[in-house]
Design a protein around this motif. Structure first.
Motif, PDB file in Angstrom:
ATOM      1  N   GLY A   1      38.353  45.731  34.051  1.00 39.30           N
ATOM      2  CA  GLY A   1      38.639  46.135  35.423  1.00 39.30           C
ATOM      3  C   GLY A   1      37.466  46.716  36.193  1.00 39.30           C
ATOM      4  O   GLY A   1      37.649  47.287  37.262  1.00 39.30           O
ATOM      5  N   LYS A   2      36.258  46.569  35.688  1.00 39.00           N
ATOM      6  CA  LYS A   2      35.075  47.111  36.379  1.00 39.00           C
ATOM      7  C   LYS A   2      34.904  46.476  37.755  1.00 39.00           C
ATOM      8  O   LYS A   2      34.775  47.181  38.746  1.00 39.00           O
ATOM      9  CB  LYS A   2      33.804  46.879  35.554  1.00 39.00           C
ATOM     10  CG  LYS A   2      33.811  47.495  34.174  1.00 39.00           C
ATOM     11  CD  LYS A   2      32.580  47.129  33.377  1.00 39.00           C
ATOM     12  CE  LYS A   2      32.407  45.659  33.132  1.00 39.00           C
ATOM     13  NZ  LYS A   2      33.384  45.005  32.288  1.00 39.00           N
ATOM     14  N   SER A   3      34.907  45.157  37.809  1.00 38.17           N
ATOM     15  CA  SER A   3      34.704  44.456  39.085  1.00 38.17           C
ATOM     16  C   SER A   3      35.822  44.781  40.069  1.00 38.17           C
ATOM     17  O   SER A   3      35.572  44.969  41.253  1.00 38.17           O
ATOM     18  CB  SER A   3      34.621  42.947  38.870  1.00 38.17           C
ATOM     19  OG  SER A   3      33.481  42.636  38.111  1.00 38.17           O
ATOM     20  N   TYR A   4      37.044  44.845  39.576  1.00 38.82           N
ATOM     21  CA  TYR A   4      38.164  45.173  40.458  1.00 38.82           C
ATOM     22  C   TYR A   4      38.008  46.578  41.030  1.00 38.82           C
ATOM     23  O   TYR A   4      38.207  46.802  42.223  1.00 38.82           O
ATOM     24  CB  TYR A   4      39.497  45.046  39.721  1.00 38.82           C
ATOM     25  CG  TYR A   4      40.674  45.463  40.570  1.00 38.82           C
ATOM     26  CD1 TYR A   4      41.118  44.656  41.605  1.00 38.82           C
ATOM     27  CD2 TYR A   4      41.303  46.674  40.352  1.00 38.82           C
ATOM     28  CE1 TYR A   4      42.173  45.038  42.412  1.00 38.82           C
ATOM     29  CE2 TYR A   4      42.369  47.071  41.146  1.00 38.82           C
ATOM     30  CZ  TYR A   4      42.795  46.248  42.177  1.00 38.82           C
ATOM     31  OH  TYR A   4      43.832  46.643  42.971  1.00 38.82           O
ATOM     32  N   SER A   5      37.637  47.546  40.205  1.00 45.79           N
ATOM     33  CA  SER A   5      37.484  48.918  40.686  1.00 45.79           C
ATOM     34  C   SER A   5      36.344  49.033  41.694  1.00 45.79           C
ATOM     35  O   SER A   5      36.462  49.720  42.698  1.00 45.79           O
ATOM     36  CB  SER A   5      37.224  49.878  39.520  1.00 45.79           C
ATOM     37  OG  SER A   5      38.347  49.936  38.675  1.00 45.79           O
ATOM     38  N   ILE A   6      35.236  48.348  41.429  1.00 43.69           N
ATOM     39  CA  ILE A   6      34.065  48.462  42.298  1.00 43.69           C
ATOM     40  C   ILE A   6      34.190  47.579  43.535  1.00 43.69           C
ATOM     41  O   ILE A   6      33.961  48.028  44.654  1.00 43.69           O
ATOM     42  CB  ILE A   6      32.774  48.105  41.520  1.00 43.69           C
ATOM     43  CG1 ILE A   6      32.585  49.043  40.326  1.00 43.69           C
ATOM     44  CG2 ILE A   6      31.552  48.139  42.434  1.00 43.69           C
ATOM     45  CD1 ILE A   6      32.455  50.513  40.683  1.00 43.69           C
ATOM     46  N   MET A   7      34.546  46.313  43.372  1.00 43.20           N
ATOM     47  CA  MET A   7      34.592  45.371  44.496  1.00 43.20           C
ATOM     48  C   MET A   7      36.003  45.143  45.029  1.00 43.20           C
ATOM     49  O   MET A   7      36.184  44.974  46.218  1.00 43.20           O
ATOM     50  CB  MET A   7      33.988  44.028  44.087  1.00 43.20           C
ATOM     51  CG  MET A   7      32.513  44.113  43.722  1.00 43.20           C
ATOM     52  SD  MET A   7      31.479  44.768  45.042  1.00 43.20           S
ATOM     53  CE  MET A   7      31.591  43.453  46.244  1.00 43.20           C
ATOM     54  N   GLY A   8      36.973  45.091  44.143  1.00 41.95           N
ATOM     55  CA  GLY A   8      38.353  44.878  44.555  1.00 41.95           C
ATOM     56  C   GLY A   8      38.635  43.452  44.969  1.00 41.95           C
ATOM     57  O   GLY A   8      37.964  42.518  44.535  1.00 41.95           O
ATOM     58  N   LEU A   9      39.628  43.301  45.830  1.00 39.87           N
ATOM     59  CA  LEU A   9      40.048  42.000  46.354  1.00 39.87           C
ATOM     60  C   LEU A   9      39.878  42.006  47.868  1.00 39.87           C
ATOM     61  O   LEU A   9      39.805  43.075  48.484  1.00 39.87           O
ATOM     62  CB  LEU A   9      41.515  41.737  45.977  1.00 39.87           C
ATOM     63  CG  LEU A   9      41.824  41.712  44.478  1.00 39.87           C
ATOM     64  CD1 LEU A   9      43.327  41.586  44.243  1.00 39.87           C
ATOM     65  CD2 LEU A   9      41.070  40.589  43.794  1.00 39.87           C
ATOM     66  N   PRO A  10      39.853  40.825  48.498  1.00 39.75           N
ATOM     67  CA  PRO A  10      39.580  40.769  49.944  1.00 39.75           C
ATOM     68  C   PRO A  10      40.778  41.101  50.836  1.00 39.75           C
ATOM     69  O   PRO A  10      40.987  40.476  51.853  1.00 39.75           O
ATOM     70  CB  PRO A  10      39.112  39.328  50.147  1.00 39.75           C
ATOM     71  CG  PRO A  10      39.785  38.560  49.072  1.00 39.75           C
ATOM     72  CD  PRO A  10      39.879  39.504  47.897  1.00 39.75           C
ATOM     73  N   ASN A  11      41.574  42.079  50.470  1.00 37.47           N
ATOM     74  CA  ASN A  11      42.627  42.555  51.368  1.00 37.47           C
ATOM     75  C   ASN A  11      42.486  44.075  51.472  1.00 37.47           C
ATOM     76  O   ASN A  11      41.859  44.715  50.636  1.00 37.47           O
ATOM     77  CB  ASN A  11      44.021  42.140  50.876  1.00 37.47           C
ATOM     78  CG  ASN A  11      44.366  42.722  49.530  1.00 37.47           C
ATOM     79  OD1 ASN A  11      44.352  43.937  49.341  1.00 37.47           O
ATOM     80  ND2 ASN A  11      44.662  41.864  48.568  1.00 37.47           N
ATOM     81  N   GLU A  12      43.034  44.644  52.508  1.00 35.17           N
ATOM     82  CA  GLU A  12      42.840  46.072  52.797  1.00 35.17           C
ATOM     83  C   GLU A  12      43.287  46.978  51.661  1.00 35.17           C
ATOM     84  O   GLU A  12      42.600  47.911  51.279  1.00 35.17           O
ATOM     85  CB  GLU A  12      43.571  46.439  54.097  1.00 35.17           C
ATOM     86  CG  GLU A  12      43.324  47.836  54.576  1.00 35.17           C
ATOM     87  CD  GLU A  12      41.867  48.132  54.916  1.00 35.17           C
ATOM     88  OE1 GLU A  12      41.453  49.298  54.726  1.00 35.17           O
ATOM     89  OE2 GLU A  12      41.146  47.227  55.353  1.00 35.17           O
TER      90      GLU A  12
END
Length: 189
Positions: free
Chosen positions: A101-112
């Motif tokens: 979950g590193k990328s998700y925590s740092i970058m996330g997804l393209p929605n608010e």
């Protein structure tokens, strides 16, 4: 403010894990910053962190509400932003095994709702810069790097093909990493 703050995030189970009906080996306790790990109910170990975020969709969800991206930002973002405006170099460092979950925590997804910590910090940084008095010069230097298999990669300099390859399976070793140099007085760069 602290010179180092350590936060841990308990990621949700993947669908594959949910299909196996897993038992969680990690629990948050009522004490802030305390995490307890168990090995099938035996061998309990306790760890202390500055912040613990429970984003697990099963098992530990009953203990307290799930923490989303906004909670991460509320706890960590303002301090990073404040230190940056005070002229202090700041660093956001994510560590963990693949798929943690590193990328998700740092970058996330393209929605608010799911925007990551870095995107939220950058948004607020540039909003704050727009409010700086006329005549004041601001300089923002940003590095976005990955350490993988003892190589350093500049993620801002990747081609779209390299990004696509990285997002599918990570670097495989044939790419050339950045050269790390060391200045005699100022150190590595």
């Amino acid at each position: 403010s602290a010179s180092l703050k350590v936060a841990v995030r308990i990621r949700p189970f993947t669908q594959t894990e949910l299909d196996l009906d897993p038992a969680s080996c990690v629990q948050t306790s009522g004490e802030p910053g305390k995490l307890v790990t168990t090995n099938q109910g035996r061998d309990q170990r306790q760890f202390l962190f500055d912040c613990i975020y429970n984003s697990c969709s099963k098992a530990t969800a009953e203990e307290r509400p799930l923490d989303g991206q906004a909670t991460l930002y509320q706890d960590l973002g303002p301090e990073i932003l404040c230190n940056s405006f005070d002229g202090i170099n700041t660093c956001l460092f994510a560590f963990g095994q693949g798929g943690s979950g590193k990328s998700y925590s740092i970058m996330g997804l393209p929605n608010e709702k799911d925007r990551g910590l870095l995107l939220r910090i950058c948004d607020d940084l540039f909003k704050k810069l727009q409010q700086v008095k006329a005549g004041v010069v601001s300089n923002v230097d940003v590095s976005f790097i990955e350490l993988y298999n003892e190589r350093v990669y500049d993620l801002l300099a990747l081609s779209p093909q390299q990004w696509a390859k990285l997002s599918k399976k990570g670097f495989q070793g044939e790419e050339e990493g950045l050269r790390i140099r060391e200045h005699p007085t100022t150190g590595p760069y």
